[in-house]
Scaffold this active site. Structure first.
Site, PDB file in Angstrom:
ATOM      1  CE  LYS A 107      -4.497  -1.343   1.604  1.00 19.07           C
ATOM      2  NZ  LYS A 107      -5.576  -1.141   2.556  1.00 19.07           N
ATOM      3  CE  LYS A 110      -6.134  -7.369  -1.744  1.00 13.36           C
ATOM      4  NZ  LYS A 110      -6.288  -7.094  -0.377  1.00 13.36           N
ATOM      5  CE  LYS A 145     -13.824  -2.323  -0.045  1.00 16.13           C
ATOM      6  NZ  LYS A 145     -13.764  -2.031   1.376  1.00 16.13           N
TER       7      LYS A 145
END
Ligand code: TYM
Length: 335
Positions: A115, A199, A202
């Site tokens: 992230k 994966k 969002k």
């Protein structure tokens, strides 16, 4: 029946549209656990702000995630449903856990690395210590069973280490139970429809990478039609399927949605064109996902009701949290 000391806890971030990965990997399991055990489900808004959120949109997303819980089948009469920031014990225990967890442990967290990206120096401190807050969420209620997708496994391992270290450091043997992750096998990681090695998420730029719970039947059909597959014919057996990530993802989703084994799906589609599976898959998704999306939209029209659900959940969660926090403060030596 409910085991005496068993307690389920899980959370979902209100950071945008809920998608098929959230639903199959976690929320569907939340609903089945609700029938067997005491459960607490949390809209983790404090986790969401580890990356900047527009305040107006965050508020809407807190409601929408709550609506997603209810639309999936969570019953506020059975489960505690609330938003994290409304119970201040989460933040308090997170601070204590910041003092228990080691910097070296956090440095190993792969989600932070993913992230934060290339420029780690610019990531918020909150994003770095996010797994300590997650441990606090679980331990605040002394939860024992944690339904999550596979991407949360490392965070749960850290939570187990933190619980153990707290119990040892403060000579409070067995005070915190060591929580068990509950990870669904086949659908523990629903992959992107554009890349079977990533994966479903969002934050993926491409809307075609995921099915959102609010997608219309046309959206779903279009996305599945465009879903990436390889050029080989339908796989003959599981061994071959396991080597083909995009095919495996579609077969796994289909098998989960239609409640049939992977073996049966392979038997049913052997020798057929991939487009046949895609057609059946989009029909099955339209039948199971569209009603959820409609219910979410309907619930979003009644914020008064959603507010009342969260308020009741907050009161119940806070009672449990305060009871445990009283003991935790005593153990730590805080007055
Ligand atoms: P979050 O909000 O990213 O995701 C919510 C749940 O959905 C699962 N999930 C998936 N499962 C399968 N395939 C996918 N592609 C997929 N994408 C998401 C996640 O594993 C998760 O179970 N840190 C957590 C929230 C959290 C939490 C907690 C969970 C905060 N505190 C305490 C359990 C216990 C998160 O960001 O989930």
């Amino acid at each position: 029946m409910a085991g005496k000391n068993k307690l389920v806890f899980s959370g979902v971030q209100p950071t945008g549209n809920l998608h098929l990965g959230n639903y199959l990997g976690a929320m569907k399991n939340f609903v089945s656990l609700q029938k067997k055990m005491e459960c607490i489900y949390c809209v983790v808004d404090l986790h969401a702000i580890t990356t900047h959120q527009d305040p107006k949109i965050l508020k809407e997303n807190i409601f929408e995630t709550t609506a997603g819980f209810l639309a999936s089948g969570l019953n506020p009469e059975k489960s505690i449903i609330f938003n994290q920031s409304s119970v201040s014990g989460h933040a308090e225990l997170a601070w204590i856990m910041n003092c228990v967890a080691r910097v070296g442990w956090l440095n190993r967290m792969t989600q932070f690395k993913d992230k934060a990206g290339a420029d780690k120096e610019k990531a918020s401190v909150g994003l770095y210590i996010y797994p300590n807050l997650m441990a606090a969420d679980i331990l605040l209620y002394k939860a024992t069973h944690i339904p999550v997708g596979a991407d949360q496994k490392q965070h749960l391992e850290l939570c187990r280490d933190i619980a153990q270290k707290f119990n040892n450091d403060y000579k409070a043997e067995n005070f915190f139970p060591i929580p068990e992750p509950l990870i669904q096998k086949k659908i523990s990681k629903i992959m992107s429809l554009r890349d079977g090695t990533k994966k479903m998420s969002k934050s993926d730029e491409s809307e075609y990478s995921r099915i959102d719970l609010k997608d219309s039947s046309e959206d779903i059909t279009k996305k599945i039609k465009k879903a990436k597959t390889d050029s080989a014919p339908f796989p003959e057996n599981e061994e071959e399927l396991n080597k083909r990530p995009e095919a495996l993802n579609l077969v796994n989703i289909y098998s989960e949605i239609t409640n049939s084994s992977v073996e049966k799906v392979l038997n049913d589609f052997r020798g057929k064109d991939f487009s046949k599976l895609k057609k059946n898959l989009s029909d099955a998704l339209v039948a199971s996902i569209c009603p959820l999306g409609k219910e979410i939209k309907k619930l979003m029209q009644d914020k008064g009701f959603l507010t009342s659900v969260l308020k009741k959940g907050k009161e119940n969660a806070n009672k449990k949290a305060e009871e445990n926090l009283k003991k935790i403060r005593e153990i730590v030596g805080l007055l």
